[in-house]
Design a protein around this motif. Structure first.
Motif, PDB file in Angstrom:
ATOM      1  N   SER A  74       0.823  -1.217   0.000  1.00  0.00           N
ATOM      2  CA  SER A  74       0.000   0.000   0.000  1.00  0.00           C
ATOM      3  C   SER A  74       0.856   1.265   0.000  1.00  0.00           C
ATOM      4  O   SER A  74       0.546   2.242   0.683  1.00  0.00           O
ATOM      5  N   MET A  75       1.913   1.236  -0.784  1.00  0.00           N
ATOM      6  CA  MET A  75       2.802   2.392  -0.889  1.00  0.00           C
ATOM      7  C   MET A  75       2.573   3.095  -2.229  1.00  0.00           C
ATOM      8  O   MET A  75       2.380   2.434  -3.250  1.00  0.00           O
ATOM      9  N   SER A  76       2.630   4.411  -2.200  1.00  0.00           N
ATOM     10  CA  SER A  76       2.622   5.172  -3.452  1.00  0.00           C
ATOM     11  C   SER A  76       4.064   5.251  -3.951  1.00  0.00           C
ATOM     12  O   SER A  76       5.003   4.903  -3.227  1.00  0.00           O
ATOM     13  N   GLN A  77       4.237   5.712  -5.161  1.00  0.00           N
ATOM     14  CA  GLN A  77       5.593   5.911  -5.662  1.00  0.00           C
ATOM     15  C   GLN A  77       6.321   6.952  -4.796  1.00  0.00           C
ATOM     16  O   GLN A  77       7.518   6.823  -4.543  1.00  0.00           O
ATOM     17  N   GLU A  78       5.591   7.933  -4.324  1.00  0.00           N
ATOM     18  CA  GLU A  78       6.181   8.955  -3.462  1.00  0.00           C
ATOM     19  C   GLU A  78       6.647   8.345  -2.138  1.00  0.00           C
ATOM     20  O   GLU A  78       7.721   8.688  -1.637  1.00  0.00           O
ATOM     21  N   ASP A  79       5.827   7.442  -1.582  1.00  0.00           N
ATOM     22  CA  ASP A  79       6.220   6.764  -0.338  1.00  0.00           C
ATOM     23  C   ASP A  79       7.502   5.962  -0.541  1.00  0.00           C
ATOM     24  O   ASP A  79       8.408   5.999   0.290  1.00  0.00           O
ATOM     25  N   LEU A  80       7.571   5.232  -1.657  1.00  0.00           N
ATOM     26  CA  LEU A  80       8.754   4.424  -1.944  1.00  0.00           C
ATOM     27  C   LEU A  80       9.968   5.314  -2.179  1.00  0.00           C
ATOM     28  O   LEU A  80      11.071   4.990  -1.735  1.00  0.00           O
ATOM     29  N   ALA A  81       9.764   6.442  -2.838  1.00  0.00           N
ATOM     30  CA  ALA A  81      10.864   7.374  -3.075  1.00  0.00           C
ATOM     31  C   ALA A  81      11.441   7.873  -1.749  1.00  0.00           C
ATOM     32  O   ALA A  81      12.656   7.900  -1.557  1.00  0.00           O
ATOM     33  N   THR A  82      10.566   8.221  -0.825  1.00  0.00           N
ATOM     34  CA  THR A  82      11.008   8.696   0.490  1.00  0.00           C
ATOM     35  C   THR A  82      11.738   7.598   1.249  1.00  0.00           C
ATOM     36  O   THR A  82      12.803   7.831   1.824  1.00  0.00           O
ATOM     37  N   ALA A  83      11.190   6.387   1.214  1.00  0.00           N
ATOM     38  CA  ALA A  83      11.786   5.277   1.960  1.00  0.00           C
ATOM     39  C   ALA A  83      13.113   4.809   1.377  1.00  0.00           C
ATOM     40  O   ALA A  83      13.986   4.342   2.114  1.00  0.00           O
ATOM     41  N   SER A  84      13.274   4.947   0.061  1.00  0.00           N
ATOM     42  CA  SER A  84      14.478   4.419  -0.589  1.00  0.00           C
ATOM     43  C   SER A  84      15.535   5.456  -0.918  1.00  0.00           C
ATOM     44  O   SER A  84      16.684   5.113  -1.161  1.00  0.00           O
ATOM     45  N   GLN A 118      18.418  -0.416  -7.622  1.00  0.00           N
ATOM     46  CA  GLN A 118      17.455  -1.498  -7.460  1.00  0.00           C
ATOM     47  C   GLN A 118      17.559  -2.104  -6.059  1.00  0.00           C
ATOM     48  O   GLN A 118      16.557  -2.465  -5.457  1.00  0.00           O
ATOM     49  N   GLU A 119      18.775  -2.196  -5.541  1.00  0.00           N
ATOM     50  CA  GLU A 119      18.965  -2.705  -4.174  1.00  0.00           C
ATOM     51  C   GLU A 119      18.305  -1.786  -3.153  1.00  0.00           C
ATOM     52  O   GLU A 119      17.700  -2.257  -2.188  1.00  0.00           O
ATOM     53  N   LYS A 120      18.401  -0.474  -3.364  1.00  0.00           N
ATOM     54  CA  LYS A 120      17.747   0.486  -2.467  1.00  0.00           C
ATOM     55  C   LYS A 120      16.232   0.284  -2.485  1.00  0.00           C
ATOM     56  O   LYS A 120      15.581   0.306  -1.442  1.00  0.00           O
ATOM     57  N   LEU A 121      15.691   0.097  -3.688  1.00  0.00           N
ATOM     58  CA  LEU A 121      14.251  -0.115  -3.811  1.00  0.00           C
ATOM     59  C   LEU A 121      13.841  -1.425  -3.144  1.00  0.00           C
ATOM     60  O   LEU A 121      12.863  -1.453  -2.389  1.00  0.00           O
ATOM     61  N   ALA A 122      14.589  -2.493  -3.409  1.00  0.00           N
ATOM     62  CA  ALA A 122      14.269  -3.791  -2.804  1.00  0.00           C
ATOM     63  C   ALA A 122      14.323  -3.711  -1.284  1.00  0.00           C
ATOM     64  O   ALA A 122      13.449  -4.244  -0.592  1.00  0.00           O
ATOM     65  N   SER A 123      15.324  -3.026  -0.768  1.00  0.00           N
ATOM     66  CA  SER A 123      15.465  -2.884   0.678  1.00  0.00           C
ATOM     67  C   SER A 123      14.280  -2.108   1.263  1.00  0.00           C
ATOM     68  O   SER A 123      13.715  -2.502   2.284  1.00  0.00           O
ATOM     69  N   ALA A 124      13.903  -1.015   0.609  1.00  0.00           N
ATOM     70  CA  ALA A 124      12.776  -0.211   1.095  1.00  0.00           C
ATOM     71  C   ALA A 124      11.462  -0.996   1.029  1.00  0.00           C
ATOM     72  O   ALA A 124      10.547  -0.744   1.808  1.00  0.00           O
ATOM     73  N   LEU A 125      11.396  -1.955   0.125  1.00  0.00           N
ATOM     74  CA  LEU A 125      10.198  -2.782  -0.010  1.00  0.00           C
ATOM     75  C   LEU A 125      10.246  -4.022   0.877  1.00  0.00           C
ATOM     76  O   LEU A 125       9.318  -4.825   0.897  1.00  0.00           O
ATOM     77  N   GLY A 126      11.353  -4.185   1.606  1.00  0.00           N
ATOM     78  CA  GLY A 126      11.477  -5.325   2.495  1.00  0.00           C
ATOM     79  C   GLY A 126      11.795  -6.625   1.772  1.00  0.00           C
ATOM     80  O   GLY A 126      11.533  -7.710   2.284  1.00  0.00           O
ATOM     81  N   LEU A 127      12.382  -6.517   0.563  1.00  0.00           N
ATOM     82  CA  LEU A 127      12.754  -7.694  -0.217  1.00  0.00           C
ATOM     83  C   LEU A 127      14.248  -7.940  -0.050  1.00  0.00           C
ATOM     84  O   LEU A 127      15.024  -6.993  -0.032  1.00  0.00           O
ATOM     85  N   ASN A 128      14.620  -9.185   0.012  1.00  0.00           N
ATOM     86  CA  ASN A 128      16.049  -9.494  -0.035  1.00  0.00           C
ATOM     87  C   ASN A 128      16.518  -9.218  -1.444  1.00  0.00           C
ATOM     88  O   ASN A 128      15.758  -9.296  -2.395  1.00  0.00           O
ATOM     89  N   SER A 129      17.810  -8.933  -1.615  1.00  0.00           N
ATOM     90  CA  SER A 129      18.356  -8.657  -2.945  1.00  0.00           C
ATOM     91  C   SER A 129      18.020  -9.799  -3.879  1.00  0.00           C
ATOM     92  O   SER A 129      18.301 -10.948  -3.600  1.00  0.00           O
ATOM     93  N   GLY A 130      17.358  -9.463  -4.982  1.00  0.00           N
ATOM     94  CA  GLY A 130      17.011 -10.460  -5.975  1.00  0.00           C
ATOM     95  C   GLY A 130      15.760 -11.253  -5.682  1.00  0.00           C
ATOM     96  O   GLY A 130      15.398 -12.158  -6.398  1.00  0.00           O
ATOM     97  N   GLU A 131      15.066 -10.945  -4.607  1.00  0.00           N
ATOM     98  CA  GLU A 131      13.852 -11.691  -4.251  1.00  0.00           C
ATOM     99  C   GLU A 131      12.644 -10.853  -4.611  1.00  0.00           C
ATOM    100  O   GLU A 131      12.414  -9.801  -4.055  1.00  0.00           O
ATOM    101  N   GLY A 132      11.902 -11.307  -5.572  1.00  0.00           N
ATOM    102  CA  GLY A 132      10.706 -10.573  -6.006  1.00  0.00           C
ATOM    103  C   GLY A 132       9.601 -10.736  -4.986  1.00  0.00           C
ATOM    104  O   GLY A 132       9.781 -11.346  -3.931  1.00  0.00           O
ATOM    105  N   PRO A 133       8.444 -10.207  -5.276  1.00  0.00           N
ATOM    106  CA  PRO A 133       7.318 -10.284  -4.353  1.00  0.00           C
ATOM    107  C   PRO A 133       6.918 -11.744  -4.101  1.00  0.00           C
ATOM    108  O   PRO A 133       7.019 -12.570  -4.990  1.00  0.00           O
TER     109      PRO A 133
END
Length: 120
Positions: free
Chosen positions: A71-81, A103-118
């Protein structure tokens, strides 16, 4: 990979054989950016050290799916990453592929391990 033009498949083979995008692009008389873009579009994971050290990368659709699932907007992800909204938008729509570190910054902000998709 058969759905891609022969010249793209040849690029993938050259990249694997020569070990760097620069060498593969030069062998096929392509620009570095064109070669990199084609490899990424084919789903070949790349990094600066070549195919011997490929690592999984987050794709634009995976980024979007994970962002929406949280439930994140692109703006939320931008702030988090710490990544710009423009970069996120271009990545999710396939217009651009950010560098692996981004991409690692985005994955980290999304709580994904590097290379682990949803997860589904």
């Amino acid at each position: 990979m058969s759905e891609f033009p022969e010249e793209w498949r040849e690029l993938a083979q050259q990249y694997e054989a020569l070990g760097t995008i620069e060498k593969a692009a030069e062998a096929l008389e392509l620009s570095y950016s064109t070669a990199r873009w084609r490899l990424v579009r084919m789903g070949i994971e790349i990094n600066q050290k070549g195919p011997s050290s490929w690592r999984m990368m987050l794709t634009g659709p995976e980024c979007r799916e994970a962002r929406i699932a949280k439930s994140m907007s692109q703006e939320d992800l931008a702030t988090a990453s710490g990544v710009t909204v423009s970069t996120i938008s271009n990545f999710e729509t396939g217009r651009r592929t950010p560098r692996p570190k981004t991409q690692e910054k985005l994955a980290s902000a999304l709580g994904l391990n590097s290379g682990e998709g949803p997860t589904h």
